[in-house]
Design a protein around this motif. Structure first.
Motif, mmCIF file in Angstrom:
data_model
loop_
_atom_site.group_PDB
_atom_site.id
_atom_site.type_symbol
_atom_site.label_atom_id
_atom_site.label_comp_id
_atom_site.label_asym_id
_atom_site.label_seq_id
_atom_site.Cartn_x
_atom_site.Cartn_y
_atom_site.Cartn_z
ATOM 1 N N PRO A 233 23.480 15.221 -19.811
ATOM 2 C CA PRO A 233 23.089 15.215 -18.397
ATOM 3 C C PRO A 233 22.576 16.571 -17.934
ATOM 4 C CG PRO A 233 25.474 15.330 -18.578
ATOM 5 C CD PRO A 233 24.957 15.152 -19.974
ATOM 6 N N TYR A 234 21.545 16.538 -17.095
ATOM 7 C CA TYR A 234 20.994 17.760 -16.552
ATOM 8 C C TYR A 234 21.900 18.317 -15.453
ATOM 9 C CZ TYR A 234 16.719 16.090 -18.832
ATOM 10 O OH TYR A 234 15.808 15.648 -19.743
ATOM 11 N N HIS A 235 21.671 19.578 -15.126
ATOM 12 C CA HIS A 235 22.415 20.199 -14.030
ATOM 13 C C HIS A 235 22.098 19.459 -12.719
ATOM 14 C CE1 HIS A 235 24.698 23.202 -11.987
ATOM 15 N NE2 HIS A 235 23.659 23.653 -11.306
ATOM 16 N N LYS A 236 23.108 19.199 -11.908
ATOM 17 C CA LYS A 236 22.922 18.327 -10.740
ATOM 18 C C LYS A 236 21.965 18.898 -9.703
ATOM 19 C CE LYS A 236 27.153 19.945 -8.414
ATOM 20 N NZ LYS A 236 28.455 19.492 -7.852
ATOM 21 N N TYR A 237 21.782 20.218 -9.682
ATOM 22 C CA TYR A 237 20.860 20.815 -8.721
ATOM 23 C C TYR A 237 19.469 21.041 -9.310
ATOM 24 C CZ TYR A 237 25.037 21.711 -5.924
ATOM 25 O OH TYR A 237 26.192 21.565 -5.203
ATOM 26 N N GLY A 238 19.303 20.749 -10.599
ATOM 27 C CA GLY A 238 18.010 20.952 -11.223
ATOM 28 C C GLY A 238 17.811 22.371 -11.729
ATOM 29 N N TYR A 239 16.554 22.702 -12.007
ATOM 30 C CA TYR A 239 16.202 23.958 -12.671
ATOM 31 C C TYR A 239 15.032 24.606 -11.919
ATOM 32 C CZ TYR A 239 18.922 21.596 -16.222
ATOM 33 O OH TYR A 239 19.925 20.924 -16.874
ATOM 34 N N ARG A 240 15.159 25.889 -11.662
ATOM 35 C CA ARG A 240 14.097 26.549 -10.896
ATOM 36 C C ARG A 240 13.372 27.596 -11.741
ATOM 37 N NH1 ARG A 240 17.310 30.435 -6.557
ATOM 38 N NH2 ARG A 240 17.142 32.377 -7.736
ATOM 39 N N ASP A 241 12.203 27.943 -11.316
ATOM 40 C CA ASP A 241 11.449 29.002 -11.984
ATOM 41 C C ASP A 241 12.248 30.306 -11.937
ATOM 42 O OD1 ASP A 241 9.435 27.139 -12.225
ATOM 43 O OD2 ASP A 241 8.295 27.876 -10.503
ATOM 44 N N GLY A 242 12.237 31.046 -13.047
ATOM 45 C CA GLY A 242 12.888 32.348 -13.067
ATOM 46 C C GLY A 242 14.401 32.308 -13.061
ATOM 47 N N MET A 243 14.991 31.170 -13.417
ATOM 48 C CA MET A 243 16.462 31.055 -13.409
ATOM 49 C C MET A 243 17.078 31.998 -14.432
ATOM 50 S SD MET A 243 16.391 27.275 -15.048
ATOM 51 C CE MET A 243 15.282 26.926 -16.405
ATOM 52 N N ARG A 244 18.363 32.344 -14.216
ATOM 53 C CA ARG A 244 19.080 33.286 -15.073
ATOM 54 C C ARG A 244 19.971 32.542 -16.054
ATOM 55 N NH1 ARG A 244 22.758 36.755 -12.055
ATOM 56 N NH2 ARG A 244 23.030 34.978 -10.670
ATOM 57 N N TYR A 245 19.964 32.939 -17.327
ATOM 58 C CA TYR A 245 20.770 32.256 -18.326
ATOM 59 C C TYR A 245 21.049 33.191 -19.500
ATOM 60 C CZ TYR A 245 16.501 31.816 -21.074
ATOM 61 O OH TYR A 245 15.372 32.102 -21.798
ATOM 62 N N PHE A 246 21.957 32.752 -20.396
ATOM 63 C CA PHE A 246 22.167 33.420 -21.680
ATOM 64 C C PHE A 246 22.432 32.350 -22.727
ATOM 65 C CE2 PHE A 246 26.308 33.114 -19.650
ATOM 66 C CZ PHE A 246 27.144 32.680 -20.663
ATOM 67 N N GLY A 247 22.139 32.658 -23.989
ATOM 68 C CA GLY A 247 22.425 31.742 -25.081
ATOM 69 C C GLY A 247 23.749 32.104 -25.737
ATOM 70 N N VAL A 248 24.477 31.083 -26.208
ATOM 71 C CA VAL A 248 25.788 31.331 -26.806
ATOM 72 C C VAL A 248 26.031 30.316 -27.924
ATOM 73 C CG1 VAL A 248 27.093 29.831 -25.225
ATOM 74 C CG2 VAL A 248 28.187 31.887 -26.182
ATOM 75 N N ASN A 249 27.022 30.614 -28.791
ATOM 76 C CA ASN A 249 27.331 29.783 -29.954
ATOM 77 C C ASN A 249 26.186 29.846 -30.965
ATOM 78 O OD1 ASN A 249 29.284 28.048 -31.225
ATOM 79 N ND2 ASN A 249 27.882 26.340 -30.906
ATOM 80 N N LEU A 250 25.770 31.079 -31.250
ATOM 81 C CA LEU A 250 24.584 31.326 -32.055
ATOM 82 C C LEU A 250 24.928 32.189 -33.270
ATOM 83 C CD1 LEU A 250 22.390 32.151 -28.982
ATOM 84 C CD2 LEU A 250 21.967 30.220 -30.504
ATOM 85 N N LEU A 251 24.893 31.593 -34.448
ATOM 86 C CA LEU A 251 25.158 32.340 -35.678
ATOM 87 C C LEU A 251 24.214 33.536 -35.811
ATOM 88 C CD1 LEU A 251 26.448 32.682 -38.525
ATOM 89 C CD2 LEU A 251 24.721 31.061 -39.363
ATOM 90 N N CYS A 252 22.937 33.339 -35.515
ATOM 91 C CA CYS A 252 21.952 34.400 -35.711
ATOM 92 C C CYS A 252 22.151 35.575 -34.759
ATOM 93 C CB CYS A 252 20.536 33.847 -35.555
ATOM 94 S SG CYS A 252 20.112 33.302 -33.891
#
Length: 343
Positions: A233-252
């Protein structure tokens, strides 16, 4: 009034009498013994003396109304003076070897090839690998009581997306942001191209509003188009341009000391220890206890937990529900994945 005394020790046995010379092994056995004693001695206070050492908790410890004392005959579970009993929801990881698997090494930056170690959780008796981002189910790695970091990028803070490129426009809000209902967006940094080869990419972020963070599963990373697709399921508020995030659970992204990654298909855990850590002497543990609470006290009155330590569960430590004078006194609660005490 005579006080009834029961003794518990990590070196005890639940078939024992529960005396100082012949202690029980678990507080559950002490609890059950008190229930029997209360049939004839409800007017006598009870103290369960708990000896120092580690008590591995594999199932929740539950106290009910039947385990209550009375105003004049209270029940207490407390540490023997000068001793340090610890109720632990983690397991020790003792067998570490330097990573030599070429197929795994080629996924890592060459600069860390001589620093990453591996251990087999199945050989350590761990079968429940939990989930990397599900609150209450996330296993956490500790070295000498210090929390280690599930491998991520950037190492701290957030990166900004380029454009949300889903097919359904969101209505403009008072901040005049533009966005999409679907979790497809373009990224800017070449570093994220490597994520296309990862097994279970998770992302944490503020996807639309800066007060509504959430972890998301990644369905696909397309390094050619520089596009990331989020699983439903997608985030209930949706996704906006320029949103802030980080990646996690990444072997590399095991790139710095303290970072680790668990391959849930193989049960192998990879870790980059900090400098100076002696793997033969260090206390390295993974939280495994995953029930909502380690201890539950329901309708339990005139009842005290005193001088005890509870540590390293994936969820929360103690719940108190109803009851009168249910006390947690001079206890230490630390390194839980969710909360300490719910009352």
């Amino acid at each position: 009034v005579e006080t009834l005394e029961i003794y518990v020790s990590p070196k005890g046995n639940d078939a024992h009498a529960g005396t100082k010379a012949s202690p029980l092994k678990t507080i559950e056995a002490a609890r059950d013994k008190i229930r029997v004693l209360h049939k004839n001695h409800k007017d006598k206070p009870v103290i369960v003396w708990i000896g120092g050492g580690i008590y591995e908790v594999n199932q929740r410890i539950v106290f009910k109304e039947a385990d209550s004392g009375t105003e004049n005959a209270k029940v207490a579970y407390q540490a023997i003076e000068g001793e340090f009993p610890v109720f632990s929801g983690s397991k020790s990881l003792k067998k570490w070897t330097l990573l030599k698997d070429k197929n795994v090494l080629k996924q890592l930056d060459p600069s860390v090839h001589k620093n990453v170690y591996v251990t087999n959780l199945k050989e350590a008796g761990i079968r429940d690998f939990g989930d990397p981002t599900d609150l209450g189910q996330r296993p956490e790695l500790f070295c000498n009581k210090k929390l280690q970091t599930l491998a991520r990028w950037p190492d701290t803070g957030f990166v900004k997306a380029a454009k949300a490129i889903g097919s359904t426009d969101l209505p403009k809000t008072y901040i005049s942001a533009t966005g999409k209902k679907e979790g497809d967006f373009s990224y800017l940094e070449d570093n994220q191209d490597r994520w296309a080869n990862e097994k279970d990419v998770r992302m944490g972020g503020y996807w639309y509003w800066d007060w509504s963070e959430e972890f998301q599963r990644v369905a696909r990373v397309d390094p050619n188009a520089k596009v990331i697709q989020i699983q439903q399921p997608y985030h209930k508020y949706g996704y906006r341009d320029g949103m802030r995030y980080f990646g996690v659970n990444l072997l590399c992204e095991i790139t710095k000391p303290g970072e680790w990654y668990l391959d849930r298909e193989t049960g192998l855990l990879y870790w980059y220890p900090e400098a100076g850590v002696d793997l033969k002497k260090a206390e390295i543990k993974l939280s495994v206890f995953s029930e909502p609470f380690m201890v539950e006290m329901e309708n339990t009155s005139y009842f005290t937990l005193k001088g005890l330590t509870f540590e390293e569960g994936r969820a929360s430590a103690i719940q108190i529900k109803d009851g009168v004078q249910a006390l947690i006194l001079n206890c230490r609660i630390e390194r839980f994945g969710q909360d300490g005490i719910h009352i």
